[in-house]
Design a protein around this motif. Sequence first.
Motif, PDB file in Angstrom:
ATOM      1  N   MET A   1       0.850  -1.190   0.000  1.00 50.22           N
ATOM      2  CA  MET A   1       0.000   0.000   0.000  1.00 50.22           C
ATOM      3  C   MET A   1       0.894   1.252   0.000  1.00 50.22           C
ATOM      4  SD  MET A   1      -3.327   0.748   0.329  1.00 50.22           S
ATOM      5  CE  MET A   1      -4.303   2.214   0.659  1.00 50.22           C
ATOM      6  N   PRO A   2       0.759   2.118  -1.032  1.00 49.89           N
ATOM      7  CA  PRO A   2       1.603   3.322  -1.062  1.00 49.89           C
ATOM      8  C   PRO A   2       1.301   4.254   0.104  1.00 49.89           C
ATOM      9  CG  PRO A   2       0.533   2.916  -3.187  1.00 49.89           C
ATOM     10  CD  PRO A   2      -0.103   2.004  -2.198  1.00 49.89           C
ATOM     11  N   SER A   3       2.323   4.933   0.581  1.00 47.18           N
ATOM     12  CA  SER A   3       2.129   5.967   1.591  1.00 47.18           C
ATOM     13  C   SER A   3       1.439   7.162   0.943  1.00 47.18           C
ATOM     14  CB  SER A   3       3.479   6.390   2.162  1.00 47.18           C
ATOM     15  OG  SER A   3       4.221   7.089   1.173  1.00 47.18           O
ATOM     16  N   PRO A   4       0.956   8.130   1.742  1.00 46.10           N
ATOM     17  CA  PRO A   4       0.344   9.329   1.141  1.00 46.10           C
ATOM     18  C   PRO A   4       1.281  10.056   0.181  1.00 46.10           C
ATOM     19  CG  PRO A   4      -0.241   9.183   3.459  1.00 46.10           C
ATOM     20  CD  PRO A   4       0.752   8.091   3.215  1.00 46.10           C
ATOM     21  N   SER A   5       2.547  10.186   0.548  1.00 42.73           N
ATOM     22  CA  SER A   5       3.479  10.878  -0.348  1.00 42.73           C
ATOM     23  C   SER A   5       3.713  10.070  -1.623  1.00 42.73           C
ATOM     24  CB  SER A   5       4.805  11.150   0.359  1.00 42.73           C
ATOM     25  OG  SER A   5       5.433   9.957   0.762  1.00 42.73           O
TER      26      SER A   5
END
Length: 280
Positions: free
Chosen positions: A1-5
């Motif tokens: 899951m990608p981080s917000p950035s």
Amino acid sequence: MPSPSESYLLDFHARLAGVTSRWFASAPVQWDGETAPSSYALLEAVVPRDERALTVLDLACGDGHLMELLARRKQPGLSLVGLDMSAHELAAAQARLNGAATLIQGRAQSLPLGEASVDVVLSHLALMLMDDVETVLAELRRVLKPGGRVSIVVGGDMVRGEALEVFSKLLRPLLCEEAVPPARLGDPRVRSVDGLRGLFGAGFADVTVRSLSVQGDGPPREVWESLLTTYDADRLSPAAQASLEAAFLQAVEPLRRSDGSVPLRWGMRQLTAIREDRAA
């Protein structure tokens, strides 16, 4: 899951694949009285020109411009590997390179490469955007052969009195008006000389950092287009971007030279280091 950035960066590069090489592939760079054709060319020059078998990893390779410079050598024994988390950038790289490199979609924090399998790691304007930078560096130490070399270009200090300073002063109040928080991308230590030296202090030797001045001069509207693709400006609303454009073009008129260009310098740094023979 990608981080917000990471989610933001994936969206940005889906919309603007190839934007980094668009602005910097032909931008001359100066340091200590010397010049080079571009910041990419400085990284390309790190790779030895000989007939040894060499594996080069371009970390966060974008649209593959750096690997194209290396592929043009037609150097026997040179194997190129490009890794990026953006499928859109990798599609652009595939079209550019036409099979001259192995392209992998992945994250720098978990490199799908074997231990001591890479001779040189290069990276252009990417390390300062990455989450968990210490994990990234641990992965670089793991995949680099003892004595292998890493060289990265990252952002540096602002050059005062030119178009970028004008732009930054106009941008700040608009970000406040729209309640747009600063783009908190990467680790702030990567943005200073001392921070870089500290991060590369374990497991690397012969660490050198040099300050670069990259020339982005051009007609005011072209300079504006390059500045609009910075991360903070990208996050403004269309109305705010239009307001910023009008204010910027007016504000840089006093900077305009006789040839119609305005001065723009991007401050960058190049770090080069050697993977220590002993384990970190």
